[in-house]
Design a protein around this motif. Structure first.
Motif, mmCIF file in Angstrom:
data_model
loop_
_atom_site.group_PDB
_atom_site.id
_atom_site.type_symbol
_atom_site.label_atom_id
_atom_site.label_comp_id
_atom_site.label_asym_id
_atom_site.label_seq_id
_atom_site.Cartn_x
_atom_site.Cartn_y
_atom_site.Cartn_z
ATOM 1 N N PHE A 99 0.824 -1.207 0.000
ATOM 2 C CA PHE A 99 0.000 0.000 0.000
ATOM 3 C C PHE A 99 0.859 1.259 0.000
ATOM 4 C CE2 PHE A 99 -2.600 3.335 1.894
ATOM 5 C CZ PHE A 99 -3.670 3.317 1.015
ATOM 6 N N THR A 100 1.921 1.256 0.785
ATOM 7 C CA THR A 100 2.826 2.401 0.827
ATOM 8 C C THR A 100 3.432 2.654 -0.548
ATOM 9 O OG1 THR A 100 3.321 2.027 3.155
ATOM 10 C CG2 THR A 100 4.922 3.323 1.902
ATOM 11 N N GLU A 101 3.860 1.603 -1.204
ATOM 12 C CA GLU A 101 4.428 1.737 -2.545
ATOM 13 C C GLU A 101 3.367 2.240 -3.533
ATOM 14 O OE1 GLU A 101 6.334 -1.148 -5.917
ATOM 15 O OE2 GLU A 101 6.946 -1.499 -3.843
ATOM 16 N N PHE A 102 2.151 1.736 -3.395
ATOM 17 C CA PHE A 102 1.057 2.186 -4.253
ATOM 18 C C PHE A 102 0.804 3.684 -4.073
ATOM 19 C CE2 PHE A 102 -3.506 3.016 -4.830
ATOM 20 C CZ PHE A 102 -3.638 2.704 -6.174
ATOM 21 N N VAL A 103 0.748 4.147 -2.837
ATOM 22 C CA VAL A 103 0.521 5.565 -2.558
ATOM 23 C C VAL A 103 1.651 6.403 -3.164
ATOM 24 C CG1 VAL A 103 0.425 7.316 -0.734
ATOM 25 C CG2 VAL A 103 -0.913 5.210 -0.527
ATOM 26 N N GLN A 104 2.878 5.948 -3.019
ATOM 27 C CA GLN A 104 4.018 6.676 -3.593
ATOM 28 C C GLN A 104 3.904 6.741 -5.112
ATOM 29 O OE1 GLN A 104 7.199 4.403 -1.871
ATOM 30 N NE2 GLN A 104 7.245 5.641 -0.002
ATOM 31 N N THR A 105 3.486 5.655 -5.726
ATOM 32 C CA THR A 105 3.305 5.619 -7.174
ATOM 33 C C THR A 105 2.189 6.573 -7.601
ATOM 34 O OG1 THR A 105 4.091 3.343 -7.282
ATOM 35 C CG2 THR A 105 2.802 4.133 -9.159
ATOM 36 N N LEU A 110 0.029 11.624 -9.948
ATOM 37 C CA LEU A 110 -0.807 12.805 -9.749
ATOM 38 C C LEU A 110 -0.011 14.101 -9.717
ATOM 39 C CD1 LEU A 110 -3.205 11.369 -7.039
ATOM 40 C CD2 LEU A 110 -3.677 11.686 -9.487
ATOM 41 N N ASN A 111 1.257 14.014 -9.372
ATOM 42 C CA ASN A 111 2.129 15.192 -9.264
ATOM 43 C C ASN A 111 3.476 14.912 -9.912
ATOM 44 O OD1 ASN A 111 0.362 16.857 -7.505
ATOM 45 N ND2 ASN A 111 0.703 15.177 -6.070
ATOM 46 N N PRO A 112 3.507 14.720 -11.227
ATOM 47 C CA PRO A 112 4.777 14.365 -11.883
ATOM 48 C C PRO A 112 5.866 15.417 -11.695
ATOM 49 C CG PRO A 112 3.008 14.601 -13.498
ATOM 50 C CD PRO A 112 2.403 14.799 -12.149
#
Length: 116
Positions: A99-105, A110-112
Motif C-alpha cells: 500500500f505504501t508503494e502504491f501511494v508513492q506511485t 498525480l504530481n509528476p
C-alpha cells in the motif's frame, strides 16, 4: 459498509484487511468494537467502520488463518478477541508495504512535477 465523510468508499474498499491486520499486529488482541473505535480515533473520525464492514472481514481473516479468536466472559457477556497469527503478521507487513508503494506511485502520477 463504511462511514467516511472524507474519502470515497472506493478508496477504502481494498484497504480494510490491511487496516485490521496492522491494528491487530500493533495492538495484540482486540475485540470488534475496540477496532472500530481505534480506527475512528487514529483517523480523527475520517474513517468510521461499521459492524457490517468489520465483522465479515474479521471472519474472512480467521478463515484464511490470519487471525485467531478467543472468547472471554466479561460481566456476563461474551466478548470475542481477535489476535493476528504469524502468517497474519507477515501478511500485514506485505500489505502495508504494498500500500505504501502504491501511494508513492499514485503521488508520482498525480504530481509528476515532484519527481523532477
Amino acid at each position: 459498509m463504511y462511514i467516511c465523510p472524507m474519502y470515497s468508499k472506493e478508496l477504502l474498499k481494498g484497504t480494510l484487511k490491511t487496516i485490521v491486520l496492522k491494528l491487530l499486529s500493533a495492538n495484540g488482541e482486540m475485540y470488534g468494537y475496540e477496532i472500530t473505535q481505534k480506527v475512528k480515533v487514529l483517523t480523527n473520525e475520517k474513517i468510521q467502520l461499521t459492524e457490517g464492514a468489520l465483522y465479515p472481514t474479521l471472519h474472512k481473516l480467521e478463515a484464511d488463518g490470519l487471525v485467531t479468536t478467543q472468547v472471554e466472559n466479561i460481566n456476563g457477556r461474551k466478548r470475542k478477541y481477535y489476535q493476528v497469527t504469524a502468517a497474519g503478521n507477515t501478511e500485514a507487513t506485505e500489505r502495508s508495504n504494498e500500500f505504501t508503494e502504491f501511494v508513492q506511485t499514485m503521488l508520482i502520477l498525480l504530481n509528476p512535477q515532484l519527481t523532477k
